[in-house]
Design an enzyme around this catalytic site. Sequence first.
Site, mmCIF file in Angstrom:
data_model
loop_
_atom_site.group_PDB
_atom_site.id
_atom_site.type_symbol
_atom_site.label_atom_id
_atom_site.label_comp_id
_atom_site.label_asym_id
_atom_site.label_seq_id
_atom_site.Cartn_x
_atom_site.Cartn_y
_atom_site.Cartn_z
ATOM 1 N N CYS A 13 76.732 86.787 52.519
ATOM 2 C CA CYS A 13 77.194 88.021 53.386
ATOM 3 C C CYS A 13 76.225 88.186 54.589
ATOM 4 O O CYS A 13 76.508 88.240 55.824
ATOM 5 C CB CYS A 13 77.608 89.292 52.610
ATOM 6 S SG CYS A 13 76.082 89.714 51.328
ATOM 7 N N HIS B 198 75.532 96.454 53.954
ATOM 8 C CA HIS B 198 74.185 96.041 54.569
ATOM 9 C C HIS B 198 74.034 96.589 55.929
ATOM 10 O O HIS B 198 75.134 96.843 56.661
ATOM 11 C CB HIS B 198 73.616 94.707 54.810
ATOM 12 C CG HIS B 198 73.932 93.800 53.385
ATOM 13 N ND1 HIS B 198 73.395 94.321 52.191
ATOM 14 C CD2 HIS B 198 74.560 92.828 53.105
ATOM 15 C CE1 HIS B 198 73.836 93.529 51.270
ATOM 16 N NE2 HIS B 198 74.534 92.725 51.522
HETATM 17 N N1 LIG Z 1 79.159 90.666 46.048
HETATM 18 C C1 LIG Z 1 79.130 90.539 47.166
HETATM 19 O O1 LIG Z 1 78.646 91.290 48.138
HETATM 20 C C2 LIG Z 1 78.689 89.074 47.447
HETATM 21 C C3 LIG Z 1 79.021 88.900 48.829
HETATM 22 C C4 LIG Z 1 78.709 87.341 49.423
HETATM 23 C C5 LIG Z 1 78.699 86.576 48.440
HETATM 24 N N2 LIG Z 1 78.549 86.834 47.183
HETATM 25 C C6 LIG Z 1 78.325 85.604 46.232
HETATM 26 O O2 LIG Z 1 79.767 85.465 45.720
HETATM 27 C C7 LIG Z 1 79.565 85.114 44.023
HETATM 28 C C8 LIG Z 1 80.343 85.887 43.258
HETATM 29 O O3 LIG Z 1 79.830 86.942 43.415
HETATM 30 P P1 LIG Z 1 80.422 88.550 42.937
HETATM 31 O O4 LIG Z 1 79.564 89.443 43.506
HETATM 32 O O5 LIG Z 1 82.056 88.176 43.241
HETATM 33 O O6 LIG Z 1 80.360 88.558 41.337
HETATM 34 P P2 LIG Z 1 80.917 89.184 40.457
HETATM 35 O O7 LIG Z 1 80.025 89.587 39.202
HETATM 36 O O8 LIG Z 1 81.748 90.510 40.897
HETATM 37 O O9 LIG Z 1 82.304 88.471 39.846
HETATM 38 C C9 LIG Z 1 82.145 87.202 39.098
HETATM 39 C C10 LIG Z 1 83.383 87.033 38.165
HETATM 40 O O10 LIG Z 1 83.208 85.612 37.640
HETATM 41 C C11 LIG Z 1 83.323 85.704 36.158
HETATM 42 N N3 LIG Z 1 82.751 84.610 35.556
HETATM 43 C C12 LIG Z 1 81.396 84.665 34.918
HETATM 44 N N4 LIG Z 1 81.089 83.339 34.365
HETATM 45 C C13 LIG Z 1 81.927 82.575 34.988
HETATM 46 C C14 LIG Z 1 82.247 81.414 34.688
HETATM 47 N N5 LIG Z 1 81.349 80.549 34.146
HETATM 48 N N6 LIG Z 1 83.304 80.671 35.385
HETATM 49 C C15 LIG Z 1 84.080 81.427 36.098
HETATM 50 N N7 LIG Z 1 83.918 82.806 36.117
HETATM 51 C C16 LIG Z 1 83.038 83.499 35.466
HETATM 52 C C17 LIG Z 1 82.684 87.064 35.814
HETATM 53 O O11 LIG Z 1 83.608 87.591 34.623
HETATM 54 C C18 LIG Z 1 83.371 87.846 37.100
HETATM 55 O O12 LIG Z 1 84.680 88.448 36.909
HETATM 56 C C19 LIG Z 1 78.016 84.769 43.972
HETATM 57 O O13 LIG Z 1 77.693 83.546 44.345
HETATM 58 C C20 LIG Z 1 77.534 85.761 44.880
HETATM 59 O O14 LIG Z 1 76.274 85.582 45.335
HETATM 60 C C21 LIG Z 1 78.721 87.923 46.567
#
Ligand SMILES: NC(=O)c1ccc[n+]([C@@H]2O[C@H](COP(=O)([O-])OP(=O)(O)OC[C@H]3O[C@@H](n4cnc5c(N)ncnc54)[C@H](O)[C@@H]3O)[C@@H](O)[C@H]2O)c1
Length: 342
Positions: free
Chosen positions: A141, A221
């Site tokens: 992000c 942010h």
């Molecule tokens: N949250 C944010 O603001 C944000 C912003 C930009 C990028 N990201 C990136 O996006 C990605 C996901 O982040 P998020 O915040 O959505 O995470 P999150 O924790 O909200 O969701 C992750 C999901 O994946 C599931 N999971 C766990 N292990 C798994 C596996 N082996 N295979 C498939 N699913 C699995 C979990 O149960 C959960 O539902 C990360 O790389 C993070 O850095 C997050």
Amino acid sequence: MKKINVAVNGYGVIGKRVAEAVALQKDMELVGIGDVAADWRIKTAAQKYAVFANTEEGHRAMVNQKIEVAGDLNDLLDAADVVVDCAPKKFGAQNAEKYRQAGVKFIVQGGEKHETTGHSFSAENNYTLAIGRDATRVVSCNTTSIVRTLSALKRAGLLNKARGTLLRRATDPWESHKNGIMNTLVPEPEIPSHQGPDAQSVDPNLDVVTAAVKVPQTLSHLHYWTVQLTKEASKDEVLEAFGSSTRTAFINMSDDLSANNAVKELMLDLGRPHGDMYEVAIWKDMLKVEGDELYYAYLVDNQAIVIPETIDAIRALTGIESDPAKSIKKTNRSLGIRQRFI
Ligand SMILES: NC(=O)c1ccc[n+]([C@@H]2O[C@H](COP(=O)([O-])OP(=O)(O)OC[C@H]3O[C@@H](n4cnc5c(N)ncnc54)[C@H](O)[C@@H]3O)[C@@H](O)[C@H]2O)c1
């Protein structure tokens, strides 16, 4: 027209938004979502989508929770032309091996390293480089906002070097009872913080340095930037440059949009799903140009900004749209992305 079959693996903060956005695209079909959890989030998903279990343990947990399981990860990958991995940081890299073995194109999110795919994506900067590749990484992000804004200044021939301080949200709203900080400010221990170098994974020629601090709130942010321009410029020239990005929008203190909670409320009032803001919101009346120096601040909705980028990355990898501007336009229209909110 044949639609692209898209799978979303990991149905969390980013995954659920990607799934919703894919479902809105006329040239895409969401074939299902994968996860390992069996809580309220996955039960909600099962009301809308086919749910696949990634692990045997996850499968057992889903069955125990009476969630209908459509199959395992191999079944999900069999049905997909491209899989968008939205699993937590580092799991994406592990899953990447499975996608490679299955011969399915894939996208990972910003929690993974550039090396996981060898390509880092930001639609307005390097869409064409991703066309036909097997995999790419949509940068985080913060990095997306940096590349988006600095690329706009660069396109206008105004960017010399940029130095930014990032105030990062502590955790995501839905899990703030589990994580997060209170009554403290937590600086990242090193300067540069990782976001500056990460922006260079998209555009190695950006001269950018970042420092970052975690702050005790969850909404977004907030970045402060000082940019040395290539020449003396007027405020109008700078505004025009930022305006060349269809995914930046101006907000004004004078409208009482003077803090991130007010901007979140605006997004909710505009009817955005989850109150999401896909655009970088730059304070126009705060922005200042003095000679060849530019100062500005903006908000980044961390939960939302990477969603349109991910949709464009799907079109680039599969080659269904070779013109970046056309893909960006389709995505913007489907999500209601705009440069003026009010
Ligand atoms: N949250 C944010 O603001 C944000 C912003 C930009 C990028 N990201 C990136 O996006 C990605 C996901 O982040 P998020 O915040 O959505 O995470 P999150 O924790 O909200 O969701 C992750 C999901 O994946 C599931 N999971 C766990 N292990 C798994 C596996 N082996 N295979 C498939 N699913 C699995 C979990 O149960 C959960 O539902 C990360 O790389 C993070 O850095 C997050």
